[in-house]
Design an enzyme around this catalytic site. Sequence first.
Site, short mmCIF file in Angstrom:
data_model
loop_
_atom_site.label_atom_id
_atom_site.label_comp_id
_atom_site.label_asym_id
_atom_site.label_seq_id
_atom_site.Cartn_x
_atom_site.Cartn_y
_atom_site.Cartn_z
N SER A 143 -4.12 5.01 0.87
CA SER A 143 -2.71 5.26 0.57
C SER A 143 -2.08 5.93 1.78
O SER A 143 -2.79 6.49 2.62
CB SER A 143 -2.59 6.18 -0.65
OG SER A 143 -1.26 6.64 -0.82
N TYR A 156 -4.81 13.51 -5.63
CA TYR A 156 -4.66 12.15 -5.09
C TYR A 156 -4.90 12.13 -3.59
O TYR A 156 -5.67 11.31 -3.08
CB TYR A 156 -3.26 11.64 -5.43
CG TYR A 156 -3.02 10.19 -5.09
CD1 TYR A 156 -3.72 9.18 -5.73
CD2 TYR A 156 -2.07 9.84 -4.14
CE1 TYR A 156 -3.48 7.83 -5.42
CE2 TYR A 156 -1.82 8.51 -3.83
CZ TYR A 156 -2.53 7.51 -4.47
OH TYR A 156 -2.29 6.19 -4.18
#
Length: 281
Positions: A143, A156
């Site tokens: 990401s 995350y």
Amino acid sequence: MEDFDGRVAVVTGAGSGIGRALAERFAAEGMRLAIADIEKDALDAVRRSLAARGTEVIAQVVDVGDEEAVHAFADRVFDGFGAVHVLCNNAGVFNGCQIWSRPARDFAWALQVNFWGVLHGIQAFVPRMIEGGDEGHIVTTSSVAGLFAAPFSGPYSVSKFAAYAATECLGHELVVSGSRLRASVLCPGGVATRIHQSERNRPASARTEPSDDQAFVEQVIADTVAAGIAPEAVAEQVVDAVRTQRFLVLTHDAYRPGLAARAAALASGELPPLPDYETRD
């Protein structure tokens, strides 16, 4: 790797979003598909769609955080197809919060899927891919949060930084060992997926009580994905990266200047600036 026709691609998290788009894009290249997801109904829908277009497909419900399950999936794929040429460790979940206010279980769940899921995939498939001797490629979905750590994204970002690091290590090891395999790390920005609804797949044993900071960041992510690019555009970039052996697949050009700014800040000992978390190209 330029020739896809008749070869085998494995995609985890293939039931929706980027994973489904990857499976469909590789099928369009004439590849045989092995797909996995933790959601049976979604996985079955993708399997039926691929089969209807004539694609040879193996589908299996897999929790990528379960090492034995991933190895069992790999056994089935190699038994059924005899080889794997493209491995997409794509399954992932989002969990955000203020880093000092949430239980360790929030971090453990994100790491179990986003990092351990990648590691399980590498260890279950890559040794046999190397042994096969063919050219091939491993793609990890990290990401932009695996390149830039942002407030309220602790679980995350930590897990996605780990996924990025694992892939960079893998890439170097493949080169120095003389393997014909190469690696890419996919770092999407805003993409129109259901990542903001990850709690739907969170096991009961990993559940925690919701909090305001968690709700705040989940709304931010929901707004981001609502304005995000199509997963099909991401899949197109991945196919190009496999063909050209590009390591970093950054879906949004707006983040590229931020990489240089980050490196400059770190070189001078400063806290890196935050890039714009947005979806413009």
